[in-house]
Write a protein that holds these residues in place. Structure first.
Motif, short mmCIF file in Angstrom:
data_model
loop_
_atom_site.label_atom_id
_atom_site.label_comp_id
_atom_site.label_asym_id
_atom_site.label_seq_id
_atom_site.Cartn_x
_atom_site.Cartn_y
_atom_site.Cartn_z
N LEU A 140 0.84 -1.20 0.00
CA LEU A 140 0.00 0.00 0.00
C LEU A 140 0.88 1.25 0.00
O LEU A 140 1.86 1.33 0.73
CB LEU A 140 -0.92 0.02 1.22
N VAL A 141 0.49 2.21 -0.82
CA VAL A 141 1.24 3.45 -0.97
C VAL A 141 0.31 4.60 -0.64
O VAL A 141 -0.86 4.59 -1.03
CB VAL A 141 1.77 3.60 -2.42
N VAL A 178 -2.69 8.56 -4.87
CA VAL A 178 -2.41 8.00 -3.55
C VAL A 178 -2.66 8.99 -2.41
O VAL A 178 -2.07 8.89 -1.34
CB VAL A 178 -0.96 7.42 -3.47
N GLN A 179 -3.57 9.92 -2.62
CA GLN A 179 -3.99 10.76 -1.51
C GLN A 179 -4.71 9.90 -0.47
O GLN A 179 -4.72 10.21 0.70
CB GLN A 179 -4.89 11.91 -1.99
N LYS A 180 -5.28 8.80 -0.95
CA LYS A 180 -5.80 7.74 -0.08
C LYS A 180 -4.98 6.50 -0.42
O LYS A 180 -4.56 6.32 -1.56
CB LYS A 180 -7.28 7.48 -0.36
N PRO A 181 -4.73 5.63 0.55
CA PRO A 181 -3.89 4.45 0.28
C PRO A 181 -4.37 3.64 -0.92
O PRO A 181 -5.57 3.42 -1.10
CB PRO A 181 -4.00 3.63 1.57
N ALA A 182 -3.41 3.22 -1.74
CA ALA A 182 -3.70 2.39 -2.91
C ALA A 182 -2.57 1.39 -3.08
O ALA A 182 -1.41 1.68 -2.74
CB ALA A 182 -3.84 3.25 -4.17
N SER A 183 -2.90 0.22 -3.60
CA SER A 183 -1.85 -0.78 -3.83
C SER A 183 -1.06 -0.42 -5.08
O SER A 183 -1.52 0.34 -5.94
CB SER A 183 -2.48 -2.17 -4.00
N LEU A 189 8.75 4.55 -10.88
CA LEU A 189 8.23 5.88 -10.56
C LEU A 189 7.91 6.01 -9.08
O LEU A 189 8.20 7.04 -8.46
CB LEU A 189 6.99 6.18 -11.41
N LEU A 190 7.33 4.97 -8.49
CA LEU A 190 7.07 5.00 -7.05
C LEU A 190 8.36 5.08 -6.26
O LEU A 190 8.45 5.79 -5.26
CB LEU A 190 6.27 3.76 -6.64
N PHE A 196 5.18 3.74 1.94
CA PHE A 196 4.54 2.47 1.59
C PHE A 196 4.67 1.50 2.73
O PHE A 196 5.54 1.62 3.58
CB PHE A 196 5.12 1.88 0.29
N ARG A 197 3.76 0.56 2.72
CA ARG A 197 3.76 -0.50 3.73
C ARG A 197 3.58 -1.83 3.02
O ARG A 197 2.58 -2.04 2.33
CB ARG A 197 2.64 -0.27 4.72
#
Length: 100
Positions: free
Chosen positions: A18-19, A44-49, A67-68, A79-80
Motif C-alpha cells: 500500500l502506498v 495516492v492521496q488515499k492508500p492504494a496498492s 516511478l514509485l 509504503f507499507r
C-alpha cells in the motif's frame, strides 16, 4: 519517464504493498515533477496498492515501481508491505471454521 532504468531501488515494493502520499500536491511539485509523478501523487492521496496505481496510470507494473521508487526517494510517499500471514495461524482459522 524512467530515464532508461529497468529496476527500482525499492526491492521490497510488492504488487500488494500500500502506498500513500505524505501530503497534498503542492504548486512547487506540480511545476517541478513529471506528469506521471503528479498523477501518482493524486492517486495516492488515499492508500492504494501498487497494482491499483499501475492500473490507474495504464502503465506496466515495472514502470510504476520505478516511478514509485522516485517518489519514495523524494519522501513524497510512504509504503507499507503486506504482511504474509503465518501458515499455522491460517490453518488454525480453517480448523476453527470446520468445527463450527
Amino acid at each position: 519517464m524512467t530515464g532508461g532504468r529497468t529496476t527500482s531501488r525499492q526491492a521490497d515494493l510488492e504488487i500488494i504493498a500500500l502506498v500513500v502520499a505524505l501530503g497534498p500536491v503542492t504548486r512547487v511539485q506540480a511545476t517541478s515533477l513529471d506528469d506521471e509523478l503528479i498523477q501518482i501523487l493524486r492517486l495516492v492521496q488515499k492508500p492504494a496498492s501498487v497494482a491499483e496505481i499501475s492500473a490507474g496510470l495504464r502503465l506496466p507494473l515495472s514502470v510504476t515501481k520505478i516511478l514509485l521508487g522516485d517518489l519514495i526517494d523524494k519522501q513524497l510517499v510512504a509504503f507499507r508491505s503486506a504482511v504474509t500471514p503465518d501458515i499455522r495461524v491460517l490453518q488454525a482459522v480453517i480448523n476453527g471454521i470446520r468445527q463450527l
